[in-house]
Design an enzyme around this catalytic site. Structure first.
Site, PDB file in Angstrom:
ATOM      1  CE  LYS A 215      -4.307  -2.114   1.053  1.00  0.00           C
ATOM      2  NZ  LYS A 215      -5.282  -2.590   2.025  1.00  0.00           N
ATOM      3  NE  ARG A 251      -7.170  -8.622   0.529  1.00  0.00           N
ATOM      4  CZ  ARG A 251      -6.783  -7.870  -0.490  1.00  0.00           C
ATOM      5  NH1 ARG A 251      -5.795  -7.011  -0.359  1.00  0.00           N
ATOM      6  NH2 ARG A 251      -7.407  -7.969  -1.655  1.00  0.00           N
TER       7      ARG A 251
HETATM    8  N1  HH2 Z   1      -7.322  -4.178   0.665  1.00  0.00           N
HETATM    9  C1  HH2 Z   1      -7.648  -4.193  -0.629  1.00  0.00           C
HETATM   10  C2  HH2 Z   1      -8.718  -4.979  -1.089  1.00  0.00           C
HETATM   11  N2  HH2 Z   1      -9.410  -5.763  -0.252  1.00  0.00           N
HETATM   12  N3  HH2 Z   1      -9.776  -6.589   1.926  1.00  0.00           N
HETATM   13  C3  HH2 Z   1      -9.477  -6.598   3.244  1.00  0.00           C
HETATM   14  N4  HH2 Z   1     -10.165  -7.371   4.088  1.00  0.00           N
HETATM   15  N5  HH2 Z   1      -8.460  -5.823   3.748  1.00  0.00           N
HETATM   16  C4  HH2 Z   1      -7.715  -5.007   2.947  1.00  0.00           C
HETATM   17  O1  HH2 Z   1      -6.809  -4.318   3.464  1.00  0.00           O
HETATM   18  C5  HH2 Z   1      -8.022  -4.974   1.551  1.00  0.00           C
HETATM   19  C6  HH2 Z   1      -9.082  -5.794   1.069  1.00  0.00           C
HETATM   20  C7  HH2 Z   1      -6.880  -3.361  -1.592  1.00  0.00           C
HETATM   21  O2  HH2 Z   1      -5.791  -4.080  -2.086  1.00  0.00           O
HETATM   22  P1  HH2 Z   1      -5.810  -4.827  -3.496  1.00  0.00           P
HETATM   23  O3  HH2 Z   1      -6.834  -5.909  -3.502  1.00  0.00           O
HETATM   24  O4  HH2 Z   1      -4.433  -5.284  -3.812  1.00  0.00           O
HETATM   25  O5  HH2 Z   1      -6.152  -3.682  -4.537  1.00  0.00           O
HETATM   26  P2  HH2 Z   1      -7.464  -3.281  -5.345  1.00  0.00           P
HETATM   27  O6  HH2 Z   1      -8.543  -2.955  -4.364  1.00  0.00           O
HETATM   28  O7  HH2 Z   1      -7.008  -2.084  -6.148  1.00  0.00           O
HETATM   29  O8  HH2 Z   1      -7.854  -4.453  -6.191  1.00  0.00           O
END
Ligand code: HH2
Length: 271
Positions: A215, A251
């Site tokens: 992040k 995660r």
């Molecule tokens: N962060 C993201 C997405 N889903 N779910 C939980 N429970 N906790 C988190 O911190 C979280 C999440 C964002 O990260 P990412 O999936 O890599 O990116 P994007 O939302 O752009 O797909």
């Protein structure tokens, strides 16, 4: 049904597979179902306890996708990962339902059951685990002006209220974990404070999931004021720090490095 803390003992790693063109760090990488499926199996091989499959980016500024598009992205991947421990990252009840039908065992709802009024019932009816995450605002605007009286106690109060909502909807407490939502309507300092004061969240009595991997706050604390991602080394440091402060599920996008680092952290804790 096994309580979530037994199914995912501390620390457990959740690998991230985003089937999206626009996720903040891996957008486009796993857009082809075959690539996403291969990545999921590889993450399990590297020691992930579960793989989180998502078809909608929630990065700052994102606008969301239609139900049809989200299903089109995730269903072939869920089919290719049948038999594997899968989490579905969605705020849409029909996507969660389809994933549960295909064997998913955890629903990861970044809106904490606020996005789709049918979601609570889908989770209550099935036997899946549930992650309730804190977000201030919505992805499109959440980073504009995050504001809290006291970030740790405000996030805890929100999660306590959403936990109560889930219990009232008939979802057993032993199936639920909580997540401060790193990067979801928080400044750099607020994200770090949430990890520093994770005890305020673990005090709610449920396992805590932390997703700091890649992040932008990690890139920014390293000196790049316009960073949109952070490097692996910084992600690993944040995950180990979160584990040390009581996080149960981490995660992450880079499973092997996190599993190795957490294995060392556990060995040090035990001696
Ligand atoms: N962060 C993201 C997405 N889903 N779910 C939980 N429970 N906790 C988190 O911190 C979280 C999440 C964002 O990260 P990412 O999936 O890599 O990116 P994007 O939302 O752009 O797909």
């Amino acid at each position: 049904m096994v309580p979530i803390e037994e199914r995912f003992p501390r620390p457990s790693v959740m690998g991230v597979v985003n089937v999206t063109p626009d996720s903040f760090s891996d957008g486009g990488v796993h857009l082809q179902p075959a690539a996403a499926v291969a990545a999921g199996w590889r993450m399990l091989d590297e020691g992930a306890a579960i793989v989180d499959v998502g078809g909608e980016s929630t990065r700052p500024g994102s606008a969301g996708v239609s139900l049809e598009e989200e299903l089109r992205r995730v269903v072939p991947v869920l089919e290719g990962l049948r038999g594997a421990p899968i989490s579905i990252d969605t705020a849409k009840a029909p996507v969660a339902q389809r994933a549960l039908d295909l064997g998913a065992e955890l629903v990861n709802d970044v809106t904490a059951l606020r996005g789709d009024p049918a979601m609570a019932e889908v989770v209550a009816r099935g036997s899946a685990y549930l992650c309730l995450m804190h977000m201030q605002g919505e992805p499109r605007t959440m980073q504009v002006a995050p504001s809290y009286d006291d970030v740790a106690s405000d996030v805890a109060a929100f999660l306590e209220q959403r936990l109560r909502f889930a219990l009232d909807a008939g979802i057993p407490e032993e199936r639920i974990c909580l997540d401060p939502g790193i990067g979801f309507g928080k400044t750099v300092e607020q994200n770090f404070e949430l990890v520093r004061r994770l005890d305020v969240l673990t005090a709610l009595g449920r396992p805590v999931l932390v997703g700091f991997s890649r992040k932008s706050s990690l890139g920014r604390v390293l000196g790049d004021r316009t960073a949109t991602t952070g490097p692996l080394s910084a992600s690993v440091a944040a995950a180990v720090a979160a584990y040390e402060r009581g996080a149960t599920i981490l995660r992450v996008h880079d499973v092997r490095a996190h599993v190795e680092a957490l294995t060392v952290a556990v060995a040090i804790k035990q001696t």
